[in-house]
Design an enzyme around this catalytic site. Structure first.
Site, PDB file in Angstrom:
ATOM      1  CG  ASN A  39      -4.426 -16.529  40.616  1.00 55.59           C
ATOM      2  OD1 ASN A  39      -4.615 -17.176  41.048  1.00 55.59           O
ATOM      3  ND2 ASN A  39      -3.977 -15.539  39.803  1.00 55.59           N
ATOM      4  CD  GLU A  41      -1.592 -16.142  35.834  1.00 54.20           C
ATOM      5  OE1 GLU A  41       0.153 -16.062  36.053  1.00 54.20           O
ATOM      6  OE2 GLU A  41      -1.813 -15.043  36.460  1.00 54.20           O
ATOM      7  CB  CYS A  50     -10.438 -13.677  38.143  1.00 52.80           C
ATOM      8  SG  CYS A  50      -9.430 -12.055  37.812  1.00 52.80           S
ATOM      9  CD  GLU A  52     -11.389 -12.640  42.692  1.00 56.88           C
ATOM     10  OE1 GLU A  52     -10.513 -12.808  41.613  1.00 56.88           O
ATOM     11  OE2 GLU A  52     -11.522 -11.210  43.137  1.00 56.88           O
ATOM     12  CB  CYS A  83     -10.505  -7.802  37.955  1.00 63.08           C
ATOM     13  SG  CYS A  83     -11.291  -8.946  37.259  1.00 63.08           S
ATOM     14  CB  CYS A  86     -13.874 -10.306  39.406  1.00 69.63           C
ATOM     15  SG  CYS A  86     -13.394 -11.355  38.997  1.00 69.63           S
TER      16      CYS A  86
HETATM   17  N1  THU Z   1      -6.683 -11.535  39.977  1.00 66.89           N
HETATM   18  C1  THU Z   1      -7.120 -12.343  40.615  1.00 66.89           C
HETATM   19  O1  THU Z   1      -7.658 -13.978  40.493  1.00 66.89           O
HETATM   20  N2  THU Z   1      -8.230 -12.141  41.256  1.00 66.89           N
HETATM   21  C2  THU Z   1      -8.021 -10.547  40.908  1.00 66.89           C
HETATM   22  O2  THU Z   1      -9.238 -10.187  42.607  1.00 66.89           O
HETATM   23  C3  THU Z   1      -6.758  -9.300  41.163  1.00 66.89           C
HETATM   24  C4  THU Z   1      -6.564 -10.767  39.922  1.00 66.89           C
HETATM   25  C5  THU Z   1      -5.626 -12.511  39.502  1.00 66.89           C
HETATM   26  C6  THU Z   1      -5.728 -12.892  37.477  1.00 66.89           C
HETATM   27  C7  THU Z   1      -4.010 -13.199  37.549  1.00 66.89           C
HETATM   28  O3  THU Z   1      -3.887 -14.110  37.002  1.00 66.89           O
HETATM   29  C8  THU Z   1      -3.312 -12.070  38.305  1.00 66.89           C
HETATM   30  O4  THU Z   1      -4.581 -12.178  39.404  1.00 66.89           O
HETATM   31  C9  THU Z   1      -2.584 -11.279  37.633  1.00 66.89           C
HETATM   32  O5  THU Z   1      -3.606  -9.961  37.572  1.00 66.89           O
END
Ligand code: THU
Length: 134
Positions: A39, A41, A50, A52, A83, A86
């Protein structure tokens, strides 16, 4: 190295200064290659991506558009569920019976499939009557 090991290793590189929730994902392409993502941000929160999505982007950039296995790991109390967005992204490149391993840093593991994660998925067949759609 297992697919989960790849996800575990890449997770360290996650850029998550806002949530402090690092996620690692690894996917195996139909070509046998492993593509990993984290991920990433952003200070403008909705612009984050994310793990994925990162792994899928790496696979497609390498010229592969079919994935045959997925692993995702985070430091969560229970195996981290992808999520909604994804799940749809994984469904685009995988199949309902594609194996997905969800894991925690603490060692909990949940085995599931893309079909179980996204039942009743929207797919191209739903656009059958749209002129020019494919
Ligand atoms: N996140 C992912 O990268 N993958 C997931 O399957 C769930 C959430 C990340 C997005 C964000 O940077 C952090 O987790 C919190 O939501």
């Amino acid at each position: 190295m297992s697919l989960l090991d790849s996800a575990t290793n890449i997770r360290e590189n996650a850029y998550a200064p806002y949530s402090n929730f690092k996620v690692g994902a690894a996917i195996r392409g139909a070509n046998g290659q492993v593509y990993a993502g984290v991920n990433v941000e952003n200070v403008a929160y909705p612009e984050g991506t994310c793990a994925e999505a990162g792994a899928i982007a790496a696979m497609v950039a390498a010229g592969e558009t079919t994935l045959v296995e997925v692993a995702v790991i985070a430091d969560s109390p229970s195996p981290v569920p992808p999520c909604g967005g994804c799940r749809q992204k994984l469904a685009e490149f995988g199949a309902p019976d594609t194996k997905v391993t969800l894991a925690t840093v603490g060692g909990a593991v949940l085995h599931t499939t893309i079909g179980d994660l996204l039942p009743g998925q929207f797919d191209a067949s739903h656009m059958a009557s749209a002129t020019g759609a494919r």
